[in-house]
Every structure is written in C-alpha cells, then in structure tokens.
Design a protein around this motif. Sequence first.
Motif, PDB file in Angstrom:
ATOM      1  N   UNK A 229     128.267  21.411 -41.296  1.00 18.92           N
ATOM      2  CA  UNK A 229     127.428  21.453 -40.499  1.00 18.92           C
ATOM      3  C   UNK A 229     126.920  21.878 -40.298  1.00 18.92           C
ATOM      4  N   UNK A 230     125.519  22.228 -39.893  1.00 14.57           N
ATOM      5  CA  UNK A 230     124.872  22.172 -39.824  1.00 14.57           C
ATOM      6  C   UNK A 230     123.835  22.451 -38.478  1.00 14.57           C
ATOM      7  N   UNK A 231     123.315  23.606 -38.503  1.00 15.42           N
ATOM      8  CA  UNK A 231     122.508  24.178 -37.237  1.00 15.42           C
ATOM      9  C   UNK A 231     121.298  24.218 -37.299  1.00 15.42           C
ATOM     10  N   UNK A 232     120.368  23.784 -36.308  1.00 15.57           N
ATOM     11  CA  UNK A 232     118.509  23.897 -36.337  1.00 15.57           C
ATOM     12  C   UNK A 232     118.510  25.006 -35.881  1.00 15.57           C
ATOM     13  N   UNK A 233     117.965  26.414 -35.874  1.00 14.13           N
ATOM     14  CA  UNK A 233     118.119  27.431 -35.313  1.00 14.13           C
ATOM     15  C   UNK A 233     116.160  27.410 -34.763  1.00 14.13           C
ATOM     16  N   UNK A 234     116.283  27.631 -33.779  1.00 10.91           N
ATOM     17  CA  UNK A 234     115.278  27.838 -32.859  1.00 10.91           C
ATOM     18  C   UNK A 234     114.724  28.778 -31.678  1.00 10.91           C
ATOM     19  N   UNK A 235     114.301  29.928 -32.545  1.00 13.85           N
ATOM     20  CA  UNK A 235     113.709  31.048 -31.413  1.00 13.85           C
ATOM     21  C   UNK A 235     111.787  31.280 -30.819  1.00 13.85           C
ATOM     22  N   UNK A 236     112.172  31.240 -29.346  1.00 13.88           N
ATOM     23  CA  UNK A 236     110.979  32.031 -28.931  1.00 13.88           C
ATOM     24  C   UNK A 236     110.500  30.622 -28.475  1.00 13.88           C
ATOM     25  N   UNK A 237     109.398  30.749 -27.145  1.00 12.59           N
ATOM     26  CA  UNK A 237     108.563  29.759 -26.705  1.00 12.59           C
ATOM     27  C   UNK A 237     107.588  28.862 -28.289  1.00 12.59           C
ATOM     28  N   UNK A 238     107.779  29.567 -28.736  1.00 10.74           N
ATOM     29  CA  UNK A 238     105.881  28.646 -29.569  1.00 10.74           C
ATOM     30  C   UNK A 238     107.578  27.378 -29.842  1.00 10.74           C
ATOM     31  N   UNK A 239     108.789  27.625 -30.268  1.00 11.81           N
ATOM     32  CA  UNK A 239     109.591  25.759 -31.056  1.00 11.81           C
ATOM     33  C   UNK A 239     109.576  25.478 -29.679  1.00 11.81           C
ATOM     34  N   UNK A 240     109.605  25.513 -27.848  1.00 11.11           N
ATOM     35  CA  UNK A 240     109.963  25.414 -27.123  1.00 11.11           C
ATOM     36  C   UNK A 240     109.805  23.634 -26.512  1.00 11.11           C
ATOM     37  N   UNK A 241     107.830  22.913 -27.165  1.00  9.70           N
ATOM     38  CA  UNK A 241     108.123  21.948 -27.608  1.00  9.70           C
ATOM     39  C   UNK A 241     108.520  21.145 -28.430  1.00  9.70           C
ATOM     40  N   UNK A 242     108.167  21.786 -29.506  1.00  8.57           N
ATOM     41  CA  UNK A 242     109.367  20.718 -30.316  1.00  8.57           C
ATOM     42  C   UNK A 242     111.203  20.595 -30.403  1.00  8.57           C
ATOM     43  N   UNK A 243     111.575  21.370 -29.691  1.00 13.68           N
ATOM     44  CA  UNK A 243     112.846  21.384 -29.320  1.00 13.68           C
ATOM     45  C   UNK A 243     113.400  20.859 -28.360  1.00 13.68           C
ATOM     46  N   UNK A 244     112.367  20.173 -26.805  1.00 16.76           N
ATOM     47  CA  UNK A 244     111.977  19.712 -26.295  1.00 16.76           C
ATOM     48  C   UNK A 244     112.533  17.638 -26.653  1.00 16.76           C
ATOM     49  N   UNK A 245     111.389  17.507 -26.894  1.00 16.08           N
ATOM     50  CA  UNK A 245     110.635  16.240 -27.732  1.00 16.08           C
ATOM     51  C   UNK A 245     111.636  16.174 -28.263  1.00 16.08           C
ATOM     52  N   UNK A 246     112.109  16.684 -29.139  1.00 13.08           N
ATOM     53  CA  UNK A 246     113.935  16.064 -29.854  1.00 13.08           C
ATOM     54  C   UNK A 246     114.768  15.899 -29.616  1.00 13.08           C
ATOM     55  N   UNK A 247     115.126  16.621 -28.115  1.00  8.89           N
ATOM     56  CA  UNK A 247     116.653  16.390 -27.675  1.00  8.89           C
ATOM     57  C   UNK A 247     116.672  15.867 -26.053  1.00  8.89           C
ATOM     58  N   UNK A 248     115.372  15.647 -25.937  1.00  9.88           N
ATOM     59  CA  UNK A 248     115.318  14.407 -24.937  1.00  9.88           C
ATOM     60  C   UNK A 248     113.895  13.215 -25.070  1.00  9.88           C
ATOM     61  N   UNK A 249     113.234  13.428 -26.120  1.00 15.47           N
ATOM     62  CA  UNK A 249     112.758  12.059 -25.715  1.00 15.47           C
ATOM     63  C   UNK A 249     112.980  11.008 -26.996  1.00 15.47           C
ATOM     64  N   UNK A 250     113.405   9.980 -26.515  1.00 18.86           N
ATOM     65  CA  UNK A 250     113.428   9.088 -27.769  1.00 18.86           C
ATOM     66  C   UNK A 250     112.258   8.229 -28.760  1.00 18.86           C
ATOM     67  N   UNK A 251     111.633   9.203 -29.320  1.00 19.20           N
ATOM     68  CA  UNK A 251     111.033   9.014 -30.178  1.00 19.20           C
ATOM     69  C   UNK A 251     111.138   7.609 -31.666  1.00 19.20           C
ATOM     70  N   UNK A 252     109.861   7.318 -32.130  1.00 16.44           N
ATOM     71  CA  UNK A 252     110.276   6.192 -33.234  1.00 16.44           C
ATOM     72  C   UNK A 252     111.151   6.698 -34.141  1.00 16.44           C
TER      73      UNK A 252
END
Length: 295
Positions: A229-252
């Motif tokens: 089991x792996x949990x990526x833990x991210x709390x607070x508005x400072x993590x919002x951009x990284x979370x959005x990019x990882x979960x919604x953007x197909x990056x290289x």
Amino acid sequence: MGAHLMGSGAVSPISTSKGAGTGVPHQFSYPDKEVQSMAVLQYANADAGAEGVTQLVLEAAASAIKERGAFTLVLSGGSLLKALAPLAATRGADWACWHVFFVDERNVLHSSPDSNFKGADEALLSKVPIPREQIHAIQEGLPVREAATEYAGQLLRLPQDVLPRNAEGLPVFDVILLGIGPDAHVASLFPNWPQTAATEGWVLPVEGSPKPPPERITFTMPVINSAREVAIVAFGGGKAEAVQRCLEVQALPGALPAQLVRPSAGSLKWVLDVASSQALRAQTWQDAKAFPRSS
C-alpha cells in the motif's frame, strides 16, 4: 526516393538513420500496466486527513501482524510528518511488531534539523514504544554513495518474515507514506532525474539535489511500487497545483514523478483535504473528451 544534389553538385550521401526510436532510448517510458487499486480520499481539512492516515496505517498494521507477526512502515519527511500526530497519540497498538524505515533521507547527522529521522522521532518515534533497533535510520558520517549502499544492506539483512520479497526479489513493505513536492517529486526522486528512471537497485545516492541539503539517499521507484500500500499525502492549498497536475494532466513520463507511483500488486491512495484538491474537476473524470486535461 531518388538522390538529390547538394550545393556543390555532388550527390548527397545516403542516410544511415534507422528511424525514430532506434537510437539511444529515452530514460523514461509510460508504465505498461495500470494501477490495480487506486482511490482518491478527500477530507474536510488536514486534521481530518491525518486521522484518515492513522486509520489506514493501523488497519494495515493489524493485518500484517496477524499474517506474519511484523509490520513495516516507511516514512518520508517534510510536511508529511505533521500528519503523524494522531498516530503518535494512539494507544493499544502492537508497537513491538513495528519496523520503521525512511523512503529517503538527507545525508546529515541525526541531530540535524534537516534529518528526516529527527523529524520523525520528534513527531512519532519518541512517543510510542517501537523498539529502537526496529527503527532503521541511515548511518551517520558516511559519503553519500556508501550511505546508500549501507542502507540497502540494512534492508537485505532483514528476514523475510519481517520484510518479504516479491517474485522479482524486491522488498514488499506494508505501507509507504509519501509526501509530494510542488514539482511533484516524491521521496528524493526529482523530475527527469536518472534516479527517478532507475529500474534496478533498492537504494540510490542523490548528489546535487535541487532542494538542499544536496546529498540524500532514496528508495528507487521499483521498490516503492512493490509495496502493498502506498499513500501520497497532500494537505493545504500549497499542494493544489501539484495534485491537479498529477491526477488530471497526462505529462511526459518523468516530468511528474508522482505519476510514476503505480504499485504493481498493491494499492495506491491519494489522501487529500479540501484545500489540496480544490483545483480538481472530478466530475469530468469519466468524460473521455474532457479528461485528461491539458493544463
């Protein structure tokens, strides 16, 4: 195609190119398998999220101890350590069966404020009765390459009833808790770095880290992806951009290291609060035309 003449009037040489993709391979590639089990857990705030992390860890610990008499927990540093407060206040856990490791560590003394061990000790380890010999920290005072080798040796020496191996010979930790940086790095696996692309080894040295201090050790991505089991833990508005990019953007591949966290036989959970998930548009995730997003 016929030959053509160069400016000198000579016939141009025949190309010896073998075509795209036949030279030096790119160090990253998309994983060839999807995550077997993935969930995004949203909590009202960081305190509620920390309670969720505690419940996740305690359930995994009870299951592992019942199965083989031991539980392995892997921690990262930084803001993740704040989420350990409810776990530190837990009473009644079978702490004698716990073994604690670090997914990455700075090559500094344990007393240094930069030490993940020091941070974890203050947040959790000094407050619960886990036997100190079962807290597996980096050896102090070694050059970083030797420190990585020594830490891998610590893992290799553990019996398989404590740290099982999978069919590929990789260690299978019960729970790995990862923080995420604003550049989407996890552990000390940074965007487009060769350590992030490594397909062999358990623990690697990092020199010249883009974040100080410059010398670190880190688990490899194959070790992370071998966990139950792996949990990526991210709390607070400072993590919002990284979370959005990882979960919604197909990056290289390699550009967002957290996207490479895909347990091969285990589960992946993103543990978020309202602030860190504010940029997500989960209502579009089932729409093939709207997801993945381009920005």
